[in-house]
Write an enzyme that holds these catalytic residues in place. Structure first.
Site, PDB file in Angstrom:
ATOM      1  N   TRP A 181       0.848  -1.189   0.000  1.00 23.58           N
ATOM      2  CA  TRP A 181       0.000   0.000   0.000  1.00 23.58           C
ATOM      3  C   TRP A 181       0.887   1.244   0.000  1.00 23.58           C
ATOM      4  O   TRP A 181       1.856   1.326   0.762  1.00 23.58           O
ATOM      5  CB  TRP A 181      -0.887  -0.040   1.244  1.00 23.58           C
ATOM      6  CG  TRP A 181      -1.817   1.113   1.433  1.00 23.58           C
ATOM      7  CD1 TRP A 181      -2.593   1.720   0.495  1.00 23.58           C
ATOM      8  CD2 TRP A 181      -2.078   1.803   2.657  1.00 23.58           C
ATOM      9  NE1 TRP A 181      -3.329   2.728   1.062  1.00 23.58           N
ATOM     10  CE2 TRP A 181      -3.035   2.809   2.384  1.00 23.58           C
ATOM     11  CE3 TRP A 181      -1.614   1.649   3.974  1.00 23.58           C
ATOM     12  CZ2 TRP A 181      -3.525   3.661   3.359  1.00 23.58           C
ATOM     13  CZ3 TRP A 181      -2.103   2.492   4.941  1.00 23.58           C
ATOM     14  CH2 TRP A 181      -3.044   3.493   4.648  1.00 23.58           C
ATOM     15  N   ASP A 262      -0.768  -5.798   9.452  1.00 23.87           N
ATOM     16  CA  ASP A 262      -1.749  -4.800   9.053  1.00 23.87           C
ATOM     17  C   ASP A 262      -3.006  -5.563   8.647  1.00 23.87           C
ATOM     18  O   ASP A 262      -3.024  -6.255   7.623  1.00 23.87           O
ATOM     19  CB  ASP A 262      -1.223  -3.962   7.885  1.00 23.87           C
ATOM     20  CG  ASP A 262      -2.181  -2.844   7.494  1.00 23.87           C
ATOM     21  OD1 ASP A 262      -3.268  -2.748   8.095  1.00 23.87           O
ATOM     22  OD2 ASP A 262      -1.851  -2.067   6.571  1.00 23.87           O
ATOM     23  N   LYS A 298     -13.340  -1.054   6.125  1.00 26.18           N
ATOM     24  CA  LYS A 298     -13.907  -1.924   5.088  1.00 26.18           C
ATOM     25  C   LYS A 298     -14.973  -2.858   5.652  1.00 26.18           C
ATOM     26  O   LYS A 298     -16.079  -2.936   5.130  1.00 26.18           O
ATOM     27  CB  LYS A 298     -12.789  -2.753   4.435  1.00 26.18           C
ATOM     28  CG  LYS A 298     -11.602  -1.947   3.910  1.00 26.18           C
ATOM     29  CD  LYS A 298     -11.991  -1.002   2.802  1.00 26.18           C
ATOM     30  CE  LYS A 298     -10.781  -0.379   2.103  1.00 26.18           C
ATOM     31  NZ  LYS A 298      -9.919   0.424   2.957  1.00 26.18           N
TER      32      LYS A 298
END
Length: 452
Positions: A181, A262, A298
């Protein structure tokens, strides 16, 4: 004759005399003196140039900038596959029903107040978040070896964890996957860590470069920090198998490498909260230490609420207590304490069995729709006879697919088909629908059959 109301007199108060003296001092200045004193300050107004005039225009964020460009496009067929946010089949943002129910509970509770939370955040939220990611029966939780603090979504959790490690961990280098990311290297660099990469993605197979990963982690200095995507790797959608995870765990523990997970997509990848947390729980089960950053953006659709948590699993309960005390010293000057509303929504859902069960159903529905979009896109490309092997679309998992398209091909698709994505070819499968899959398939077919 009219007298100045601030003139001194025997009857005036000490306060009046001080104001009068100040007024005489100010009126004694000439106009030139006043003009000079104003323009002597570089931050004052007037016709002088800005002290920031030397600044150059910063580029748009490579991910969020995609939406900026998309919004400027007047085309009726435009398609935004850049930012990772779930969309319905109609292409609309989704607020989960269970979130609306939880919010209604909170609104109806007249005893709720808006006081500051403690530095570590909402206690119930922290406890439930740790159980969600580590497992309710986790030995680390049972033995009080876990400290959890509420943070500002995944980004804030990573930043707090990174700064904590930079202050208190003996190694200052973190290894992140290549690619990863786009915000990861910035977060950890500004947190005070040195960032290096390890091989992860193999462009030739559009899969995992497992051998390269093992070699690079095996060569990392003893005790280095290693960032690991818990599931649904961003941007590639390529995850290790559980057998590969076990090899990674053994290698990292043998070298004393510090895992920093993560977890941005728990339950959002496979549709199962427990399945998506298995890699983390494998590392917890061996008794070693690790960090986990969680996000509810999310899996609960709480993007704008910025709800996240950082959990640090320690060797002993007393160590966990001292770790928490130092985390407070990181958080206090950064943002002081976290917001209450989003964390309260999560806590209501996680503590209520009926709401929790409803959430898991909605979560699986979102994951299943993304999986369906993968299948539909793959079939659309196959039916068109699009050159190349596109099986990676259905092999990859989670919100994103790494298409393998290069920046020139991405630019062609944007210009000719009004399809927006990041320049590395990453697309958000959640941004697709049954109606837009043919348009994307047409664009991909066109770009790979042209010399772009």
């Amino acid at each position: 004759m009219k007298t100045n109301q601030f003139s001194s007199s025997s009857s005036s108060s000490p306060s009046d005399r001080r104001i009068g003296a100040l007024l005489r001092h100010l009126t004694a200045e000439t106009d030139a003196d006043r003009v000079s004193s104003v323009f002597a300050s570089p931050t004052s107004g007037g016709t002088g140039g800005s002290v920031f005039a030397h600044l150059v225009q910063a580029p748009e964020d490579p991910i969020l900038g995609v939406t900026v460009a998309y919004n400027k496009d007047p085309s009726p067929i435009k398609l935004n596959l850049g930012v990772g946010a779930y969309r319905t089949e109609e292409g609309k943002p989704l607020v989960l029903n269970v979130v609306r129910k939880a919010e209604q509970q909170l609104v109806n509770d007249r005893s709720r107040i808006k006081e500051y939370l403690p530095i570590v955040g909402l206690g119930e939220f922290n406890k439930l978040s740790a159980k969600l990611i580590l497992g309710a029966d986790s030995p680390a939780i049972r033995e009080n070896r876990v400290t959890t603090v509420e943070c500002l979504s995944g980004t804030g959790s990573l930043r707090v964890g990174g700064e904590f490690l930079a202050r208190h961990y003996h190694q200052k280098t973190i290894y992140i996957p290549q690619p990863t990311w786009g915000n990861h290297p910035k977060i950890f660099t500004l947190a005070g860590l040195s960032v290096k990469t390890y091989r992860y993605y193999d462009p030739s197979t559009r899969g995992l470069n497992f051998q390269g990963l093992l070699e690079d982690l095996g060569a990392a200095p003893q005790g280095s920090i290693v960032l690991l995507h818990a599931c649904a790797h961003n941007p590639t959608g390529v995850d290790p198998t559980l057998e590969q995870w076990e090899q990674i765990r053994k290698l990292m523990r043998s070298k004393g490498l510090m895992p920093f997970f993560d977890s941005a997509y728990q339950g959002f990848a496979s549709g199962s909260l427990d399945t998506d947390a298995k890699p983390i729980r494998m590392f917890v089960a061996d008794g070693g230490e690790l960090l986990v950053a969680q996000s509810y953006a999310k899996n609960m659709g709480l993007y704008g609420e910025r709800v996240g948590a950082l959990s640090i699993v320690c060797k002993a309960a007393d160590v966990a207590g001292r770790v928490e005390s130092q985390l407070k010293l990181v958080i206090r000057p950064m943002y002081s304490n976290p917001p209450i509303h989003g964390a309260s929504i999560v806590a209501v859902i996680l503590r209520d069995r009926n709401l929790f069960n409803e959430w898991t159903l909605e979560l699986k529905a979102m994951a299943d729709r993304i999986i369906s979009m993968r299948k539909q896109l793959f079939e659309a490309l196959r039916s068109r006879g699009t050159p190349g092997d596109w099986t990676h679309i259905i092999k990859q998992i989670g919100m994103f697919t790494f298409t393998g398209l290069n920046p020139a091909q991405v630019a062609f698709m944007t210009k000719e088909y009004h399809i927006y994505m990041t320049s590395d070819g990453r697309i958000s499968m959640a941004g697709l629908s049954s109606k837009t899959v043919p348009h994307l398939a047409d664009a991909i077919h066109a770009v790979v059959t042209k010399a772009v």
